[in-house]
Motif scaffolding. Structure first.
Motif, mmCIF file in Angstrom:
data_model
loop_
_atom_site.group_PDB
_atom_site.id
_atom_site.type_symbol
_atom_site.label_atom_id
_atom_site.label_comp_id
_atom_site.label_asym_id
_atom_site.label_seq_id
_atom_site.Cartn_x
_atom_site.Cartn_y
_atom_site.Cartn_z
ATOM 1 N N ASP A 35 0.833 -1.200 0.000
ATOM 2 C CA ASP A 35 0.000 0.000 0.000
ATOM 3 C C ASP A 35 0.871 1.256 0.000
ATOM 4 O OD1 ASP A 35 0.963 -0.130 2.570
ATOM 5 O OD2 ASP A 35 -0.982 0.072 3.552
ATOM 6 N N VAL A 37 3.569 3.971 -1.621
ATOM 7 C CA VAL A 37 3.667 4.646 -2.913
ATOM 8 C C VAL A 37 5.132 4.689 -3.359
ATOM 9 C CG1 VAL A 37 3.288 6.845 -4.110
ATOM 10 C CG2 VAL A 37 1.636 6.039 -2.405
ATOM 11 N N VAL A 39 8.284 6.306 -4.772
ATOM 12 C CA VAL A 39 8.761 7.684 -4.864
ATOM 13 C C VAL A 39 9.988 7.818 -5.765
ATOM 14 C CG1 VAL A 39 7.771 8.399 -2.662
ATOM 15 C CG2 VAL A 39 10.096 7.470 -2.714
ATOM 16 N N PHE A 63 10.165 3.499 -1.712
ATOM 17 C CA PHE A 63 8.772 3.723 -1.332
ATOM 18 C C PHE A 63 8.660 4.840 -0.305
ATOM 19 C CE2 PHE A 63 9.200 -0.618 -2.764
ATOM 20 C CZ PHE A 63 8.105 -0.794 -3.588
ATOM 21 N N ASP A 64 7.450 5.400 -0.197
ATOM 22 C CA ASP A 64 7.222 6.508 0.731
ATOM 23 C C ASP A 64 7.304 6.100 2.200
ATOM 24 O OD1 ASP A 64 4.808 5.110 0.891
ATOM 25 O OD2 ASP A 64 3.546 6.890 0.637
ATOM 26 N N GLN A 81 -0.636 -2.760 -6.231
ATOM 27 C CA GLN A 81 -1.068 -1.738 -5.265
ATOM 28 C C GLN A 81 -2.259 -2.258 -4.472
ATOM 29 O OE1 GLN A 81 0.747 1.147 -5.004
ATOM 30 N NE2 GLN A 81 -0.398 1.482 -3.148
ATOM 31 N N ARG A 83 -5.262 -1.752 -1.797
ATOM 32 C CA ARG A 83 -6.151 -0.635 -1.436
ATOM 33 C C ARG A 83 -6.158 -0.469 0.068
ATOM 34 N NH1 ARG A 83 -11.635 -0.800 -4.733
ATOM 35 N NH2 ARG A 83 -10.980 1.069 -5.794
ATOM 36 N N SER A 84 -6.046 0.756 0.500
ATOM 37 C CA SER A 84 -6.149 1.045 1.936
ATOM 38 C C SER A 84 -7.615 0.970 2.335
ATOM 39 C CB SER A 84 -5.608 2.441 2.245
ATOM 40 O OG SER A 84 -4.244 2.514 1.922
#
Length: 87
Positions: A35, A37, A39, A63-64, A81, A83-84
């Motif tokens: 989950d 992102v 970067v 990643f973030d 990805q 989903r939150s």
């Protein structure tokens, strides 16, 4: 043939937040679900991880959440990805 799927949250980081995936099994592709992102991504220059692994020339994805994932050239890394959950 389907890809193996790993969860990014299950990977153990070194002291610098880095993980190295070696492709000793000769996989064509590997999927990672997350989950987080992306970067940054690219090819590593000269670099040795805190765990002492030389990842010079490896591909990487950052990643973030602070994790940086290195993987060998020739491995197709597929990011799934997650989903939150809605709060």
């Amino acid at each position: 043939m389907s890809s193996i799927v790993l969860s990014l949250s299950d990977l153990v980081r070194d002291a610098n937040g880095e993980v190295v995936l070696f492709n000793d099994s000769g996989l064509r592709s590997l999927a990672v679900s997350t989950d987080a992102v992306v970067v940054a991504e690219g090819e590593a220059g000269r670099h040795v991880t805190a765990a002492g692994e030389d990842v010079s020339g490896f591909r990487y994805v950052a990643f973030d959440n602070g994790l940086k994932l290195f993987y060998q050239p020739g491995l197709d890394l597929i990011l799934i990805q997650e989903r939150s959950p809605d709060l």
